[in-house]
Scaffold this active site. Sequence first.
Site, short mmCIF file in Angstrom:
data_model
loop_
_atom_site.label_atom_id
_atom_site.label_comp_id
_atom_site.label_asym_id
_atom_site.label_seq_id
_atom_site.Cartn_x
_atom_site.Cartn_y
_atom_site.Cartn_z
N LYS A 69 -4.50 12.06 -19.79
CA LYS A 69 -4.15 13.46 -19.90
C LYS A 69 -3.99 13.79 -21.38
CE LYS A 69 0.70 12.59 -18.55
NZ LYS A 69 0.82 11.28 -17.87
N ASP B 253 0.53 13.30 -24.32
CA ASP B 253 -0.38 13.52 -23.20
C ASP B 253 0.08 14.63 -22.26
OD1 ASP B 253 1.70 12.01 -22.19
OD2 ASP B 253 0.44 10.40 -21.38
N ASP C 244 4.28 10.97 -26.41
CA ASP C 244 2.99 10.38 -26.77
C ASP C 244 1.83 11.36 -26.70
OD1 ASP C 244 3.27 10.46 -23.99
OD2 ASP C 244 1.89 8.78 -23.71
N SER D 113 6.53 7.31 -23.59
CA SER D 113 6.18 8.70 -23.29
C SER D 113 7.33 9.68 -23.52
CB SER D 113 5.66 8.78 -21.86
OG SER D 113 5.14 10.05 -21.63
N HIS D 114 7.80 10.31 -22.44
CA HIS D 114 8.81 11.35 -22.57
C HIS D 114 10.22 10.80 -22.57
CE1 HIS D 114 7.95 10.36 -18.47
NE2 HIS D 114 9.17 10.76 -18.15
C1 VG1 Z 1 5.90 10.37 -14.16
C2 VG1 Z 1 5.15 11.54 -13.58
C3 VG1 Z 1 3.70 11.18 -13.33
C4 VG1 Z 1 3.08 10.69 -14.66
C5 VG1 Z 1 3.91 9.57 -15.23
C6 VG1 Z 1 3.42 9.12 -16.59
O1 VG1 Z 1 5.87 9.28 -13.26
O2 VG1 Z 1 5.75 11.98 -12.38
O3 VG1 Z 1 3.01 12.28 -12.82
O4 VG1 Z 1 1.77 10.25 -14.45
O5 VG1 Z 1 5.27 9.98 -15.38
O6 VG1 Z 1 3.39 10.16 -17.51
P1 VG1 Z 1 7.09 8.93 -12.27
O7 VG1 Z 1 6.69 7.66 -11.59
O8 VG1 Z 1 8.30 8.82 -13.14
O9 VG1 Z 1 7.21 10.09 -11.33
V1 VG1 Z 1 3.74 9.84 -19.12
O10 VG1 Z 1 3.50 11.26 -20.01
O11 VG1 Z 1 5.30 9.29 -18.98
O12 VG1 Z 1 2.73 8.56 -19.53
CO CO Z 2 3.40 11.01 -21.93
#
Ligand code: VG1
Ligand code: CO
Length: 552
Positions: free
Chosen positions: A385, A290, A288, A122-123
């Site tokens: 998302k 979302d 990714d 993801s990010h």
């Molecule tokens: C983070 C965000 C959460 C989101 C998750 C996945 O998780 O806070 O809201 O659903 O990333 O998003 P965490 O456990 O680091 O707080 V993504 O775009 O990384 O799939």
């Molecule tokens: Co993401």
Amino acid sequence: MTASPSAEPAQIVVRLEAPFTDQKPGTSGLRKSSRQFEQPHYLESFVEAVFRTLPGVQGGTLVLGGDGRYGNLRAINVILRMGAAHGLNKVILTTNGILSTPAASNLIRKRNAIGGIILSASHNPGGPDGDFGVKVNGSNGGPTPGSFTDAVFECTKSLEQYATVEAPELTLVTPGTHNIGGLEVEIIDGVDDCVALMQQLFDFDQISALLRSDFPLAFDAMHAVTGPYAKRVFEDLLGAAAGSVRNGIPLEDFGGGHPDPNLTYAHELADLLLKGDDYRFGAACDGDGDRNMILGNRCFVNPSDSLAVLTANATLVPAYASGLTGVARSMPTSSAVDVVAKTLGIECFETPTGWKFFGNLLDAGRITLCGEESFGTGSNHVREKDGLWAVLFWLQILAARRCSVADIMSSHWQRFGRHYYSRHDYEAVPSDAAHGLYDRLEGLLPGLVGQSFANRNITGADNFSYTDPVDQSVTKGQGLRILLEDGSRIVVRLSGTGTKGATIRVYLESYVPSTGDLHQDPQIALAEMISSINSLAEIQQRTGMDRPTVIT
Ligand code: VG1
Ligand code: CO
């Protein structure tokens, strides 16, 4: 279309010297450094456990792709060979292996697949020194529930061997069909299906009329997965000026950037919108595809507010013209959407962090829209998302209302009041320090009720626990909440997606009714709460950091 010969490939069983003990998925899939994933058999171990656990593998169809980061093509080929060994009937791939998370969700649903494997962290940054990840989605198109990921983890811990076949590498450059023994590999253009879905949901003519008027926009794909989708949608179909999509070519290391659409990591775009006047609208998506960040000229839209605005304006979008059945937000997300839901007379649910908790509510038709404070918004059109969808939703509202983003926010607050909100992230904190801080704060909670905090009384303090309204499953330990008498609250959580040390997230929220001061800087409006939680939780002393890494 090309069809390669399909001689039955030799089955290979690879024995592991010892099982891996660290393959526990977090908030969103298994995320580790690229180096960890490059250890011999590491990826294979996890994939073997997935194929042993996912229902319907024998004879089933799987969707496979990723956000284009370093390791994507290698992982796709590993999974194809293992899929052939496990009796999959078909794998649907996209050209160059580029597939956003929401586009994967759509394909799974459309093609009646047993699920999908999305290769993304993801990010998190990518490249040999960055992170890699594997997410597994189920047949509804959404992230698999905790019961599934727990079973996969259990399987990896005692895994002795995995099965694969010998087969030549596929390059995925062009659409076509290939065979690996009995496994059919169909490579399609990944953008087509996603665009077709967006055209069903939104009035493209109305948005196009806006974009062809004096409405310069900047979309930052951050060299991640959304570039090809955004170019097709905004520039080719909706008529935004060429170059409106910035950093639109997916790169293995995201150009060295951190593909997280927030004010810190997408600061180039933020500066364009917040410090200059060349653009009326700005948006960015994550690795990714979302997540979404929405900006107007001199205006940042907090993601919690964004969910509330989309809910309040949903009937302007053709797909939601007849209204919403209900909405949901994750617990740390502000209650801005709750106020709108109450006015609309629809149900509003509060779930733990992570998209997987929305799945049952969406499948049961209890909610139409949902979102998280972490720049995630989506609807029942898929089970993830969806960054591009959120941008189109905003553009549809702007096209219908013909005003600025800042006007939309002002009028929203004047109607519903404003939830001042901020999230402070302390990243890469030594794990012991972060857990020490969290455990100590949790220990303090029972004694806090009735005490004063930021000049208000504490009326509740707990660790959030969730009972799923559809299947009654209970999920505990989802974040520490301190609730104040005026509805303000502070939440403290440890991230489940980071790979370096631990990340502490502090969420702050305070409501001001429509008659109050609606135009303060959130850091100032929340200043008392910020300093109170800093001293109560001993954040500075315990992390050694005098300010957060990221403030949203
Ligand atoms: C983070 C965000 C959460 C989101 C998750 C996945 O998780 O806070 O809201 O659903 O990333 O998003 P965490 O456990 O680091 O707080 V993504 O775009 O990384 O799939
Ligand atoms: Co993401």
